[in-house]
Write an enzyme that holds these catalytic residues in place. Structure first.
Site, PDB file in Angstrom:
ATOM      1  CG  ASP A 128      -1.865   1.140   1.289  1.00 43.16           C
ATOM      2  OD1 ASP A 128      -2.331   1.546   0.216  1.00 43.16           O
ATOM      3  OD2 ASP A 128      -2.138   1.643   2.388  1.00 43.16           O
ATOM      4  CB  THR A 188      -2.036   6.275   2.189  1.00 46.58           C
ATOM      5  OG1 THR A 188      -2.247   6.818   0.887  1.00 46.58           O
ATOM      6  CG2 THR A 188      -2.292   7.332   3.239  1.00 46.58           C
ATOM      7  CD  GLU A 209      -7.696  20.462  -2.143  1.00 45.10           C
ATOM      8  OE1 GLU A 209      -8.921  20.617  -2.152  1.00 45.10           O
ATOM      9  OE2 GLU A 209      -6.914  21.103  -2.866  1.00 45.10           O
ATOM     10  NE  ARG A 252       0.900  13.986  -3.756  1.00 44.17           N
ATOM     11  CZ  ARG A 252       0.103  13.312  -2.925  1.00 44.17           C
ATOM     12  NH1 ARG A 252       0.589  12.851  -1.794  1.00 44.17           N
ATOM     13  NH2 ARG A 252      -1.150  13.107  -3.212  1.00 44.17           N
ATOM     14  N   GLY A 266      -5.317   3.406  -3.309  1.00 42.21           N
ATOM     15  CA  GLY A 266      -6.588   4.022  -3.674  1.00 42.21           C
ATOM     16  C   GLY A 266      -6.459   5.484  -4.032  1.00 42.21           C
ATOM     17  CG  ASP A 273      -1.215   1.795   6.800  1.00 43.67           C
ATOM     18  OD1 ASP A 273      -1.179   2.917   7.317  1.00 43.67           O
ATOM     19  OD2 ASP A 273      -1.605   1.605   5.632  1.00 43.67           O
ATOM     20  CG  ASN A 297      -7.443   0.424   2.461  1.00 44.45           C
ATOM     21  OD1 ASN A 297      -6.854   0.560   3.536  1.00 44.45           O
ATOM     22  ND2 ASN A 297      -6.941   0.852   1.336  1.00 44.45           N
ATOM     23  CG  ASP A 298      -3.992  -1.780   2.923  1.00 48.48           C
ATOM     24  OD1 ASP A 298      -4.300  -1.520   1.747  1.00 48.48           O
ATOM     25  OD2 ASP A 298      -3.463  -0.953   3.689  1.00 48.48           O
TER      26      ASP A 298
END
Length: 1244
Positions: A466, A468, A589, A684, A765, A872, A875-876
């Site tokens: 992953d 993030t 942001e 970025r 994601g 971590d 979702n993983d």
């Protein structure tokens, strides 16, 4: 050269049409059938079936004439008939039948759309699943059968079970029951206990979650209900920082703005808060109780996997006209997310197994290591050798007597070829490896949660991680601001602060009394030619644009419990509160807004219609939010239209990726170059631009935009077209560079893994641009490698063309989005996976949890290599459970991933040592331990085979009882088990030279080659030991048990010492401890070693001793009660009788022997006569050789000499057959031959 060769070889139209017809007929009914016409037109126009995908450049190395005959994607030739069945077809048939039976017995409920009435669960048309979470693998009834099935589905354990059960059959009994059942029972007890503990822990976690109390809104007020008792249609109140128990539609909130924030880190892995908006119809109701005074319902689509989309409607029927509101993803509250602000009320639409979080979680499975599978294959080979050896022994026996019974006895005699201690030693070794990992001070906090697969850490080829929270800390830092002619870095930010301070110092007095007349100058400025602005004004415009163009909301934690205050009091406290935090859907942001705060322009408040900024001088600027255009993966940009309340100026601000903004902004000559420079630094980038609008321009846009949003058909396209009408000739303000802080030592760790031959895939994601930047900054993609960004595809034709374009690339990393991946996997699964596996690195962005698990499964199926998944967040979990080895990191996103993983670590950099050191040691040690244990069983089985061969293939055990148990335990277990402390390379060297890891993935430490080497060593050593004991110690044959067993134990101890590469003090202790135990047993357990000779005392008062390793009969003088077993007694008498028969000075009439013995087998009578004559010849030959024996030795002549000399004369097979028959009859308790009680009773 490759590009000049045609990519589209032409085939016959008939073949193409036939394939298309077959393809669409196989698709069957469903969504794909509705699109048949469109796809068919696309295929016919693009001639897809006439454009085979070439998956490598091998085709271009051939002649052009050969190019047309190359197979598509190098798919292997299909096997048919018997070849297909033998090569795996039987497995496919069995699995298909099992799946069919399961589907018949347990049909899955079809998921349908539903209508949910507010607060009325009883109106539900269908029965919905309970809202309970169940992560248990078994229940009370299936626990024991399930655990036993998982154990005995492997050939090794099943073989042990059959052998142990055979000992209950008297005719097949070889030794004591405990020698077989004790090790098997130990293994089963440990396994069942471990599974029971894990299952109980899962039960406790599930019970804790299901027992959480929530407030349910009813007509009579609030009632407390458990999470498991919540039903579809219930109105549930969820407080701040409370977990949402089920999927709901957001109806009301305590926040004035009608919106709230939720944390979705356990669902999609993103730590940023998500803004959710309540249904406006229910939010406007005066009180909570009014929800029951209206007649309303929610229409929700059927449960789906996609967590990023939702389609539904809210309808209120009791109003005139009825109110209809469309519902989207921003109106939903998914289960397992956390309410971050305010209190929310929602209506439950999905429960239990139908929630998004549960549907995206795969069921846990029992993971089996590759080493265990390889040992299972070797066990099958050993079993085949066992059967062949037993058949050979029975064949050489001449199939005499009950040969089938002898065959089974031989199978049991040689069963030590597959030692039952193999599983015990391996399980204990795995536990030791886990303990070593958790005690390693260099990787503190590491926890081994699955102790059965530590060797997998040394066999990994693919590492799927992953982004993030795994590779990054998810903490953004503003690094660079570029205005075209001037660039500001971290060390020059104070200059920007000075420019902002001076700008507002000049603007404030001018705007104080000139509010009404500010618009005309703005209009004039937009129409006049460009005038070069000062650096100060350009910096001011850029900072203001960054401070306004975002979706960030300031949150004040100190206001959580304060209500009823005036807005002015709140504002005063807000602006001075130092605990202000910002929340947004993207950390970029937040980083930008925090940077504007650091340079003097602070965002102090925001709601759905306005936002306020505070200048360095303390003045508060209010802006009215007219429109917001959120970021999408298609547009790659976001925009906002605001009106300055003080000047009435309307400005359209926009920011986005350089690829999307370069065609929108005015011409410039620096944007592309600077974007490349920042990207190479791992930053970025975002391009910021603006456009001033007049009131007339905005009103015209608003009318067209509102009309587009109300359209029913092609709403998305029409809205995008209206927005694009604004996106023309924007004024380029600045280029920003934000750095995502990487985890500590991520770059050297990835470099180490890459040098070790591990291919790294990043599944995230996040957005494509974000993932690409992190891949560069973390050196997942090296600077010398190109990056191929897979264009978005929506059809088979687009996927085909894009794959063909990607095939031409060499040594480049692949970046692909989840949507494109889904399309490619639908039509070109094999081709895409093969292409991706050739890439040095792969980045998959916008992946759902299910897609992550699907990618892992595809890699395992198509490559057959071992995979590892690291994550971590919640979702993983699916990805971690789908991989061969799952590693969880305890981070900011909670412990859900670490609890579901096989190994839990605290930092990503610990992966290097976990794989390079512990993975290497675990695999090397288990491979050596497994082969040595098999060697230990092979050598004793070889000795048994030699012993049986020498004594005319008698199925009599060489060692019995305690000796066999002691051989596998106290005599050799400690030295053999000390192999778990051995290491071939020091940890420092393994980390310094990660290239050593490549050799492990080839499996050379445990292969058929190394296995055959150990087999040959075992046969050689076993044969030498047994033949040496028989030949060298011929005169002391009755000591054969002690002699051969002592040599065997010493050989094993010496082999362990020769095998060890790095000595440990515990190894020395184990060697001497085992040797000491054996010497002590020689002194205290002499009856087990057959130390007493078989002798006839004074020409035979009674027989004292034993032969062939049997303990002596327990009787002292003639006339006393005999306590010996029938078998041992008869054998002793029988052998004594035969010894007397065969001496030259004893003339024995066979008939009188048969008369006195009664039931002496008649088959022995002619052989005894022959042996009588032969014995005289042997004695004469011996005397001629000068080997005159003393008189005392004649009666102590060892039986081995007689059997050895008369072998081949016909006596040996008869004796062997009689011995086997006697052993079988005695084990059943039946009477057999009546032998004389003492030698005195013999007729000579």
């Amino acid at each position: 050269m490759a590009d000049q060769i045609p990519l589209y070889p032409v085939r016959s139209a008939a073949a193409a049409g036939h394939k298309r017809a077959a393809y669409y007929s196989a698709a069957g009914p469903g969504p794909g059938a509705d699109r048949r016409g469109r796809y068919q037109l696309e295929d016919e126009s693009a001639h897809l079936d006439e454009m085979p995908l070439m998956m490598s450049e091998e085709g271009f190395e051939n002649d052009e004439s050969d190019y047309h005959t190359l197979p598509r994607a190098r798919i292997e030739r299909r096997k048919s008939g018997l070849e297909w069945f033998v090569c795996g077809g039987w497995k496919f048939l069995c699995s298909s039948c099992c799946d069919w039976l399961i589907n018949i017995c347990h049909r899955k409920k079809e998921l349908k759309a539903r209508t949910v009435w507010l607060g009325c669960p009883e109106k539900s048309e269908e029965k919905h699943p309970r809202n309970s979470i169940k992560n248990q693998k078994y229940n009370v009834f299936t626990f024991i059968p399930g655990v036993l099935y998982e154990q005995f589905k492997f050939f090794l354990n099943l073989y042990f079970l059959v052998v142990s059960c055979s000992q209950f059959v008297p005719a097949l009994k070889i030794g004591y029951l405990y020698t077989y059942w004790a090790p098997l029972g130990f293994v089963l007890a440990v396994t069942i206990t471990r599974e029971a503990i894990d299952e109980f822990r899962r039960f406790q976690r599930d019970k804790e979650v299901n027992s959480q109390l929530y407030s349910k809104l009813t007509v009579r007020g609030k009632v407390q209900v458990k999470s498991s008792d919540i039903q579809v249609g219930d109105l549930i109140i969820v407080e701040k920082n409370q977990r949402i128990p089920s999927d709901m539609v957001f109806l009301r909130t305590s926040e004035k703005a009608g919106s709230c924030f939720i944390r979705t880190d356990q669902l999609d892995g993103e730590t940023d808060w998500k803004l959710k908006v309540a249904v406006s119809c229910t939010q406007r109701l005066p009180a909570l109780g009014d929800l029951f005074s209206i007649r309303a319902y929610v229409y929700a689509q059927k449960p789906q996997l996609d967590i990023h989309s939702f389609e539904g409607t809210f309808t209120r029927e009791d109003s005139d006209p009825p109110i209809h509101e469309s519902l989207s993803i921003e109106n939903t509250l998914w289960a397992s997310t956390i309410v971050a602000s305010g209190t929310v009320i929602g209506v439950v639409i999905y429960t239990g197994k139908e929630t998004r979080s549960v549907m995206n979680t795969s069921n846990p499975k029992n993971k089996i290591g590759l080493l265990d599978l390889e040992l299972n294959q070797l066990t099958k080979a050993l079993f085949l050798a066992l059967v062949v050896l037993s058949v050979v022994m029975v064949t050489l026996q001449g199939f005499a007597g009950p040969w089938y019974r002898n065959l089974f006895r031989f199978l049991l005699l040689f069963s030590y070829i597959i030692p039952i201690s193999l599983r015990v030693n391996l399980d204990m070794g795995k536990a030791a490896y886990g303990w070593m990992i958790m005690k390693d001070e260099n990787i503190p906090g590491t926890v081994v949660r699955t102790s059965t697969i530590p060797e997998e850490l040394g066999r990994l080829v693919y590492l799927l991680t992953d982004k993030t929270g795994t590779l990054t800390q998810n903490e953004m830092t503003f690094r660079r601001l570029h205005l075209g002619t001037v660039s500001y870095g971290a060390d020059t930010m104070d200059e920007i602060q000075t420019h902002v301070l001076s700008s507002y110092a000049q603007v404030h007095p001018q705007t104080g009394g000139n509010n009404p007349s500010s618009t005309p100058p703005r209009r004039a400025q937009s129409s006049t030619p460009k005038v070069r602005k000062s650096v100060s004004s350009r910096v001011h415009e850029a900072v203001k644009a960054i401070a306004l163009c975002h979706n960030v909301t300031p949150v004040y934690e100190s206001q959580a419990g304060v209500t009823g205050e005036t807005e002015s009091a709140e504002a005063d406290q807000d602006f001075s509160d130092e605990n202000r935090t910002y929340q947004a859907s993207s950390p970029d942001e937040v980083a930008l807004v925090r940077w504007t705060e650091s340079v003097g322009l602070t965002l102090v408040s925001r709601d759905l219609t306005s936002m306020q900024l505070k200048t360095p001088g303390g003045q508060v600027l209010t802006y009215c939010i007219l429109q917001v255009f959120p970021f999408t993966s298609e547009s790659k940009r976001m925009g906002i239209i605001v009106r300055d309340e003080s000047t009435a100026e309307i400005t359209f601000y926009m920011k986005g990726a350089d690829v999307a903004m370069s065609s929108i902004v005015q011409y410039n000559d620096w944007l592309e170059e600077e974007c490349g420079n920042m990207a190479r630094e791992g930053l970025r980038t975002l391009v910021v631009a603006k456009k001033a609008l007049t009131e007339e321009q905005y009103q015209d846009f608003e009318s067209r935009y509102s009309q587009a949003k109300l359209s029913i058909h092609d709403r998305v396209l029409k809205v995008a077209a209206v927005v694009e009408s604004l996106e023309r000739e924007l004024e380029l303000l600045c280029l920003t560079g934000v750095e995502d802080q990487l985890q500590a030592d991520v770059r050297p760790t990835l470099e180490m893994l890459r040098n070790a031959g591990i291919k790294i895939w990043m599944l995230t994601g996040d957005k494509l641009e974000t993932a690409t930047c992190i891949a560069k900054s973390s050196h997942l993609v090296s600077r010398t490698q190109d990056i191929h960004i897979f264009r978005p595809v929506t059809s088979r034709g687009e996927a085909h063309l894009e794959l063909n374009a990607f095939r031409r690339k060499h040594d480049c990393a692949l970046v692909i989005s989840g949507d494109s991946l889904e399309v490619c996997l639908k039509y070109y699964e094999h081709e895409l996976v093969e292409l991706a596996c050739q890439c040095p690195a792969v980045v998959c962005c916008r992946c759902s949890p299910t897609q992550k698990a699907h990618i892992v499964t595809l890699l395992r199926q198509h490559t057959g290599r071992r995979t590892c998944a690291i994550g971590d967040g919640g979702n993983d979990v699916s990805m971690i459970q789908a991989a061969d080895c799952g590693i969880g990191i305890e981070g900011k996103e909670g412990k859900q991933a670490s609890l579901a993983a096989d190994f839990s670590i605290t930092q990503f950099r610990h992966v290097g040592r976990l794989l390079m050191v512990h993975g290497r040691n675990s695999y090397k040690r288990s491979a050596a331990l497994g082969q040595f244990v098999m060697h230990r069983g092979l050598i004793i089985s070889t000795m048994q085979a030699v012993f049986s061969s020498v004594f005319y293939f008698a199925s009599v055990p060489l060692y019995q009882g305690f000796l066999m148990v002691g051989y596998a335990t106290i005599y050799t277990m400690f030295p053999v088990f000390s192999l778990v402390l051995d290491q071939d390379v020091k940890p420092e060297m393994a980390i310094l030279y990660p290239e050593l890891y490549k050799d492990l993935t080839k499996g050379r430490s445990l292969s058929f080659k190394t296995f055959l080497i150990w087999v040959l060593i075992s046969i050689y050593q076993g044969g030498i030991l047994m033949f040496g004991a028989l030949v060298l110690f011929e005169a002391e044959f009755v000591h054969v048990v002690a002699i051969s067993f002592t040599a065997l134990v010493l050989t094993e101890l010496l082999m362990v010492a020769l095998t060890i590469r790095t000595w440990h003090w515990l190894m020395v202790v184990a060697e001497f401890l085992s040797l000491g135990c054996y010497v002590a047993s020689l002194a205290f357990l002499n009856e087990y070693f057959g130390l007493v000779q078989l002798e006839i005392v004074n020409d035979g008062d009674y027989v004292n001793g034993q032969t062939l390793g049997y303990p002596p009969p327990d009787w002292s003088v003639a006339g006393k009660t005999k306590h010996a077993s029938l078998l041992r007694y008869r054998q002793s008498i029988f052998w004594s009788f035969l010894r007397c028969c065969l001496h030259h000075d004893r003339a024995l009439p066979v008939e009188s022997v048969g008369h006195h013995c009664g039931q002496l087998p008649s088959t022995l009578r002619p052989q005894v006569l022959e042996a009588q004559a032969l014995s005289s010849q042997l004695l004469q030959a011996e005397l001629l050789r000068g080997r005159q024996l003393p008189e005392a030795s004649r009666h102590r002549r060892p039986l081995s000499w007689l059997l050895w000399e008369v072998g081949g004369r016909g006596l040996g097979p008869a004796l062997s057959s009689l011995m086997s028959t006697e052993a079988a009859r005695a084990s059943t308790g039946k009477e057999s031959c009546s032998f004389p009680a003492t030698v005195k009773d013999l007729p000579f």
